[in-house]
Design a protein around this motif. Structure first.
Motif, short mmCIF file in Angstrom:
data_model
loop_
_atom_site.label_atom_id
_atom_site.label_comp_id
_atom_site.label_asym_id
_atom_site.label_seq_id
_atom_site.Cartn_x
_atom_site.Cartn_y
_atom_site.Cartn_z
N GLU A 189 0.84 -1.20 0.00
CA GLU A 189 0.00 0.00 0.00
C GLU A 189 0.88 1.25 0.00
OE1 GLU A 189 -3.39 2.35 -0.06
OE2 GLU A 189 -3.14 0.19 -0.40
N TYR A 190 1.95 1.22 0.78
CA TYR A 190 2.87 2.36 0.80
C TYR A 190 3.47 2.57 -0.58
CZ TYR A 190 6.94 5.24 1.90
OH TYR A 190 7.88 6.23 1.91
N ARG A 191 3.85 1.46 -1.23
CA ARG A 191 4.45 1.58 -2.56
C ARG A 191 3.47 2.20 -3.56
NH1 ARG A 191 4.39 -0.66 -7.30
NH2 ARG A 191 2.82 -2.21 -6.70
N LEU A 192 2.21 1.73 -3.50
CA LEU A 192 1.20 2.24 -4.42
C LEU A 192 0.94 3.73 -4.20
CD1 LEU A 192 -1.36 -0.72 -4.35
CD2 LEU A 192 0.18 -0.10 -6.21
N ARG A 193 1.05 4.16 -2.95
CA ARG A 193 0.75 5.57 -2.65
C ARG A 193 1.92 6.50 -2.94
NH1 ARG A 193 -3.05 6.14 2.71
NH2 ARG A 193 -4.55 4.49 2.22
N THR A 194 3.12 5.98 -2.89
CA THR A 194 4.29 6.86 -3.00
C THR A 194 5.08 6.68 -4.30
OG1 THR A 194 5.67 5.24 -1.82
CG2 THR A 194 4.55 6.94 -0.51
N LYS A 196 6.25 6.84 -7.97
CA LYS A 196 6.03 7.81 -9.03
C LYS A 196 6.72 7.36 -10.31
CE LYS A 196 5.69 11.75 -5.85
NZ LYS A 196 6.22 13.09 -5.50
N VAL A 197 6.16 7.76 -11.44
CA VAL A 197 6.77 7.45 -12.74
C VAL A 197 6.79 8.71 -13.58
CG1 VAL A 197 6.02 5.03 -12.73
CG2 VAL A 197 4.57 6.78 -13.78
N LYS A 198 7.68 8.72 -14.55
CA LYS A 198 7.75 9.82 -15.49
C LYS A 198 7.62 9.22 -16.88
CE LYS A 198 10.61 13.79 -16.84
NZ LYS A 198 11.88 14.51 -16.60
#
Length: 455
Positions: A189-194, A196-198
């Motif tokens: 869940e932490y990974r999904l919330r934090t 980021k991609v460019k």
């Protein structure tokens, strides 16, 4: 089993849990109770909605509605218009929230969840709005604050709302106690919330290609047939009406001193504070306990208390009442009828400083120490005169508004009569938006009686 798996297995339970999440408990602030300067349509006892026999009346909806309006106005410095909030459907949202709450209370009853008097008392005395310097303001000021509302709020009404909120909290606990979140789920869940991609992207707008597409009448007809429900327009009405507002009639009403005195004498119990005591207790919970061992433990602690040990320290160490143990067992002031009978009889039979024998109740064994006693008394008429006058003026304004409405309804047979009456009285005929049977009416809000007549 993962949390997701349990959620799938408990979908019917989760809908209640989600409903509870949106039911926000409204804290007690004396300035934030109902202000009835305007009134959504409907008589006080009209039923707006009913869920498994639990009714939401116009009065309860009106109270919730204006409390929410005032909270918005307080948050935005009074710079938010009530009409805009109505257009945004705030009244419908409030009603839906009240329905969710009543549905959750029905489920709590089905699960046999209960709230006792001690729990209600502990919550009341711990509300920040009823404390001063971290201490409960006392029974007298508590009742005065409730009575000072317009219309006055009775102690049973307020404590019923406390009861319902405690019940909802218990239901939420029942619905969520099975949830066990693993460390892996937390990390994911932490990974999904934090995370980021460019990226680089090219967008294609459908508008750029409309000239290259031709839709035939047959295709349109087929699409309409296949999606008829999407294009269905609900039956709606628009009305013209005269709103007779009680607030506008208040200035014409004079309340006499004799009327105030008569009301005071007739409703004297409303201005009376009954005998009350302030007590502390130590509870030994009997549920699942060995009766012999429990009795021995209680008798030992009672002996310590009577030998001079600090009662508050004993309560913190031994009491199974988690709500009051941290307060040294203090239950603050309470009157008759607020505790279970055995507890009440023992507490009111003691003098300040005295410690009871062991008292048996449905919760277990109690040791009670009375700290203070206050005799019953009545607030003098002069102290409540202005409050009563304001209340009578408001009630008479409501009565006059109803009488005027009844009188005029007998003279209005068609649109021309409506315009004639408005002209004679320098009133404005208002026109609503188009509304469905269950939608708010512009200028009136949720008015089931008006909607029913219109349809």
């Amino acid at each position: 089993m993962t949390m997701l798996g349990r959620m799938r297995d408990h979908k019917s339970w989760l809908k209640w849990s989600l409903a509870i999440i949106i039911v926000a408990f409204v804290g007690f602030y004396a300035q934030d109770f109902t202000n009835t300067t305007t009134t959504p349509g409907g008589a006080p006892n009209d039923i707006v909605a009913q869920i498994e026999g639990r009714a939401i009346t116009t009065e309860s909806f009106r109270r919730a509605y204006y409390q929410q309006i005032q909270s918005y106005q307080a948050a935005y410095g009074g710079n938010i218009d009530e009409q805009i909030l109505r257009q945004l459907g705030i009244d419908r949202q409030i009603l839906e929230q009240m329905i969710d709450e009543q549905a959750a209370l029905v489920e709590a009853a089905r699960l046999n969840l209960t709230v006792n008097d001690i729990e209600i008392r502990e919550r009341v005395t711990s509300l920040p709005g009823l404390q001063e310097d971290g201490v409960f303001i006392g029974e007298v000021r508590y009742r005065e604050l409730l009575r000072s509302q317009v219309p006055p709020l009775t102690t049973p009404q307020f404590e019923e709302s406390i009861h319902d909120n405690l019940l909802l909290e218990k239901l939420e606990g029942v619905l969520t106690q099975w949830i066990d979140i693993s460390e892996d789920e937390v990390r994911e869940e932490y990974r999904l919330r934090t995370e980021k991609v460019k990226l680089d992207m090219v967008t294609f707008s459908p508008d750029d290609y409309t000239t290259d597409v031709t839709v035939t009448d047959a295709e349109l007809a087929e699409h309409l047939t296949d999606n008829a429900a999407t294009y269905e327009i609900r039956d709606k009405r628009k009305i013209r009406f005269l709103a007779i507002e009680a607030e506008s009639l208040r200035a014409e009403i004079t309340v006499t001193p004799q009327q105030v005195e008569t009301y005071y004498n007739t409703n004297l119990p409303q201005y009376s504070t009954p005998e009350q005591v302030r007590a502390s207790h130590i509870l030994f919970n009997s549920e699942g306990a060995d009766e012999v061992a429990l009795l021995a433990k209680a008798e030992s602690v009672l002996a310590e208390a009577r030998a001079g040990a600090d009662f508050a320290d004993l309560a913190e160490q031994y009491s199974d009442d988690t709500g009051s143990a941290s307060l040294g067992g203090d239950l603050n002031y309470f009157g008759r009828g607020q505790m279970v009978p055995a507890f009440e009889t023992a507490a009111f039979g003691l003098m300040p400083g005295e410690i009871s024998d062991l008292v048996q109740s449905d919760f277990g064994l109690h040791i009670i120490k009375v700290v203070d006693k206050q005799e019953a008394f009545n607030r003098p008429l002069d102290e409540v005169r202005d409050q009563i006058a304001d209340q009578l003026q408001w009630q008479q304004a409501l009565d006059r508004a109803n009488a005027v409405a009844t009188e005029l309804s007998n003279t209005i047979a068609g649109p021309d009569d409506l315009d004639r009456v408005a002209l004679e009285r320098a009133w404005e005929v208002k026109e609503s938006n188009f509304f469905a049977r269950d939608e708010p009416i512009e200028g009136l809000g949720m008015a089931p009686g008006v909607a029913s007549a219109a349809f």
